[in-house]
Design a protein around this motif. Sequence first.
Motif, mmCIF file in Angstrom:
data_model
loop_
_atom_site.group_PDB
_atom_site.id
_atom_site.type_symbol
_atom_site.label_atom_id
_atom_site.label_comp_id
_atom_site.label_asym_id
_atom_site.label_seq_id
_atom_site.Cartn_x
_atom_site.Cartn_y
_atom_site.Cartn_z
ATOM 1 N N GLY A 105 0.814 -1.209 0.000
ATOM 2 C CA GLY A 105 0.000 0.000 0.000
ATOM 3 C C GLY A 105 0.843 1.251 0.000
ATOM 4 N N VAL A 106 0.215 2.347 -0.383
ATOM 5 C CA VAL A 106 0.818 3.665 -0.261
ATOM 6 C C VAL A 106 -0.271 4.636 0.173
ATOM 7 C CG1 VAL A 106 0.454 4.221 -2.722
ATOM 8 C CG2 VAL A 106 2.188 5.456 -1.413
ATOM 9 N N ASP A 107 0.072 5.513 1.083
ATOM 10 C CA ASP A 107 -0.827 6.581 1.500
ATOM 11 C C ASP A 107 -0.109 7.904 1.326
ATOM 12 O OD1 ASP A 107 -3.210 7.635 2.427
ATOM 13 O OD2 ASP A 107 -2.518 7.712 4.497
ATOM 14 N N ILE A 108 -0.710 8.825 0.584
ATOM 15 C CA ILE A 108 -0.132 10.148 0.367
ATOM 16 C C ILE A 108 -0.692 11.071 1.433
ATOM 17 C CG2 ILE A 108 0.079 12.069 -1.259
ATOM 18 C CD1 ILE A 108 -0.209 9.988 -3.516
ATOM 19 N N LEU A 109 0.190 11.564 2.297
ATOM 20 C CA LEU A 109 -0.229 12.289 3.495
ATOM 21 C C LEU A 109 -0.293 13.798 3.296
ATOM 22 C CD1 LEU A 109 2.009 10.310 6.028
ATOM 23 C CD2 LEU A 109 -0.370 9.843 5.392
ATOM 24 N N LYS A 110 0.664 14.341 2.512
ATOM 25 C CA LYS A 110 0.736 15.794 2.371
ATOM 26 C C LYS A 110 1.378 16.136 1.039
ATOM 27 C CE LYS A 110 2.376 19.936 4.828
ATOM 28 N NZ LYS A 110 3.168 20.436 5.974
ATOM 29 N N MET A 111 0.860 17.182 0.378
ATOM 30 C CA MET A 111 1.393 17.636 -0.899
ATOM 31 C C MET A 111 1.493 19.158 -0.877
ATOM 32 S SD MET A 111 -1.138 15.172 -3.144
ATOM 33 C CE MET A 111 -0.745 15.960 -4.705
ATOM 34 N N ASP A 112 2.675 19.697 -1.180
ATOM 35 C CA ASP A 112 2.888 21.140 -1.207
ATOM 36 C C ASP A 112 3.657 21.530 -2.460
ATOM 37 O OD1 ASP A 112 1.802 21.959 1.423
ATOM 38 O OD2 ASP A 112 3.456 20.755 2.206
ATOM 39 N N VAL A 113 3.136 22.501 -3.215
ATOM 40 C CA VAL A 113 3.890 23.060 -4.328
ATOM 41 C C VAL A 113 4.872 24.072 -3.749
ATOM 42 C CG1 VAL A 113 3.765 24.429 -6.433
ATOM 43 C CG2 VAL A 113 2.016 22.704 -5.973
ATOM 44 N N ILE A 114 6.181 23.797 -3.889
ATOM 45 C CA ILE A 114 7.192 24.693 -3.311
ATOM 46 C C ILE A 114 7.820 25.602 -4.361
ATOM 47 C CG2 ILE A 114 7.679 23.161 -1.397
ATOM 48 C CD1 ILE A 114 10.084 22.109 -2.858
ATOM 49 N N PHE A 115 7.533 25.353 -5.621
ATOM 50 C CA PHE A 115 7.956 26.249 -6.698
ATOM 51 C C PHE A 115 6.986 26.049 -7.864
ATOM 52 C CE2 PHE A 115 10.324 27.612 -10.415
ATOM 53 C CZ PHE A 115 10.894 28.786 -9.969
ATOM 54 N N PRO A 116 6.493 27.120 -8.465
ATOM 55 C CA PRO A 116 6.921 28.516 -8.399
ATOM 56 C C PRO A 116 6.414 29.294 -7.191
ATOM 57 C CG PRO A 116 5.141 28.275 -9.970
ATOM 58 C CD PRO A 116 5.500 26.895 -9.529
ATOM 59 N N GLU A 117 5.454 28.750 -6.468
ATOM 60 C CA GLU A 117 5.006 29.444 -5.256
ATOM 61 C C GLU A 117 4.579 28.410 -4.240
ATOM 62 O OE1 GLU A 117 0.377 30.086 -6.771
ATOM 63 O OE2 GLU A 117 1.706 31.800 -6.542
ATOM 64 N N GLU A 118 4.746 28.752 -2.973
ATOM 65 C CA GLU A 118 4.361 27.818 -1.923
ATOM 66 C C GLU A 118 2.841 27.724 -1.860
ATOM 67 O OE1 GLU A 118 6.145 28.574 1.819
ATOM 68 O OE2 GLU A 118 8.195 28.595 1.038
ATOM 69 N N MET A 119 2.337 26.504 -1.982
ATOM 70 C CA MET A 119 0.892 26.307 -1.981
ATOM 71 C C MET A 119 0.601 24.883 -1.548
ATOM 72 S SD MET A 119 -1.792 26.692 -5.165
ATOM 73 C CE MET A 119 -0.975 25.368 -6.064
ATOM 74 N N ALA A 120 -0.208 24.745 -0.519
ATOM 75 C CA ALA A 120 -0.603 23.416 -0.059
ATOM 76 C C ALA A 120 -1.734 22.890 -0.929
ATOM 77 C CB ALA A 120 -1.038 23.474 1.399
ATOM 78 N N ILE A 121 -1.715 21.598 -1.214
ATOM 79 C CA ILE A 121 -2.760 20.941 -1.990
ATOM 80 C C ILE A 121 -3.613 20.135 -1.031
ATOM 81 C CG2 ILE A 121 -3.226 19.275 -3.822
ATOM 82 C CD1 ILE A 121 -0.527 20.015 -5.027
ATOM 83 N N VAL A 122 -4.919 20.276 -1.168
ATOM 84 C CA VAL A 122 -5.815 19.524 -0.303
ATOM 85 C C VAL A 122 -5.726 18.045 -0.654
ATOM 86 C CG1 VAL A 122 -8.210 19.164 0.389
ATOM 87 C CG2 VAL A 122 -7.376 21.486 -0.066
ATOM 88 N N VAL A 123 -5.374 17.237 0.325
ATOM 89 C CA VAL A 123 -5.254 15.799 0.124
ATOM 90 C C VAL A 123 -6.626 15.159 0.284
ATOM 91 C CG1 VAL A 123 -4.246 13.676 1.022
ATOM 92 C CG2 VAL A 123 -2.853 15.736 0.847
ATOM 93 N N GLU A 124 -7.075 14.468 -0.752
ATOM 94 C CA GLU A 124 -8.386 13.844 -0.727
ATOM 95 C C GLU A 124 -8.409 12.680 0.252
ATOM 96 O OE1 GLU A 124 -8.941 12.618 -4.715
ATOM 97 O OE2 GLU A 124 -9.301 14.641 -5.488
ATOM 98 N N LYS A 125 -9.537 12.481 0.872
ATOM 99 C CA LYS A 125 -9.737 11.314 1.729
ATOM 100 C C LYS A 125 -10.939 10.535 1.204
ATOM 101 C CE LYS A 125 -6.290 11.813 4.509
ATOM 102 N NZ LYS A 125 -5.174 10.823 4.494
ATOM 103 N N SER A 126 -10.877 10.209 -0.075
ATOM 104 C CA SER A 126 -11.956 9.465 -0.710
ATOM 105 C C SER A 126 -11.737 7.963 -0.512
ATOM 106 C CB SER A 126 -12.017 9.805 -2.201
ATOM 107 O OG SER A 126 -10.766 9.583 -2.804
#
Length: 321
Positions: free
Chosen positions: A150-171
């Motif tokens: 299994g794999v679980d993706i816990l957190k995703m952040d765009v650090i370039f070109p700008e810092e932006m957190a991506i909402v991680v789905e819990k579907s």
Amino acid sequence: MGNSLAAGSAPTPLGRTHHPCLTWKIHDFSAMPMGQDWPINCAPFVFSGYRWFLSLTPLHRTIPFLSVPYVALSLGIARGRGCLGLEPGVVMAVEYEFSIYNHSDHQYYGCKATHNFDVMHFYTKKECLIPLKKLLKSPDFLAEDCCVFGVDILKMDVIFPEEMAIVVEKSAAAVQNLFIQKLPYIKWTYGVTIGNFLEQFTERFVTSKFELDGQKWYFGIYPCGNRYSNNCLSLFLHLDGSDKAPNEYGKLVELTLSILDEKQGKHFTRKTQGLVVFADKCQWGWSEFIPLTTLFDPSRGYLVGSSCTLKAEIVVVGSYS
């Protein structure tokens, strides 16, 4: 990029993990080809708006030829616009967990890691989970010759070109079943001659579709290379699964693509370093398949006048459902 194992370091002890966003069940696990340190890919899955790939290496050594072989996992992301992939210029930091299922206590155990993804670093390093010898002898992790990863993706952040957190789905979690084929494997071969190759020296063109196993396939060619190549022709084999639901048709294969030498029979060939999956609408191949200087070398027979012959060989190792 990432915090994966340094060569020769001891693997991190397994700890209890979250329930994975992708569950990958491999049936007839002991029949899997294990002669090389080559990865085996799951079918692509979509999570938080991106297309991902989980990759298993059943015979990974932290020191080549010397250390104990481990079962290891890595995580990949699709590249390019229009395919739920990472776009050029974007760097995304991802925190994730790899895991293996314990059939005895019904829990997932694994390790956590991070990786910075971009279009040139679209796969993480391999994380060791369990020694292969231990896995093959363990009724906890290998029950009725079935192993579950299994794999679980816990957190995703765009650090370039700008810092932006991506909402991680819990579907609802995705589940894939891979059934390893017993020997002898099925082999498909198809060749196509392009009579007006030089006249089609454009940004990209595709061949006519052909049928294998009831499905339509075709070659995609970038004569001057795609965005990831340098003075090379790019060549891909495509599965046209547009009339199928995702994962309805999935094959785990070893792929070989060739440009035939019509003069001396010394064909130019590339084979996947591992096993890949064709499922849904999918392509596999090489951005830097053949240098243009080699392709146009008059002493070779890759181009005869304006004619060029391509061949695909597909060895089916497993199927998905």
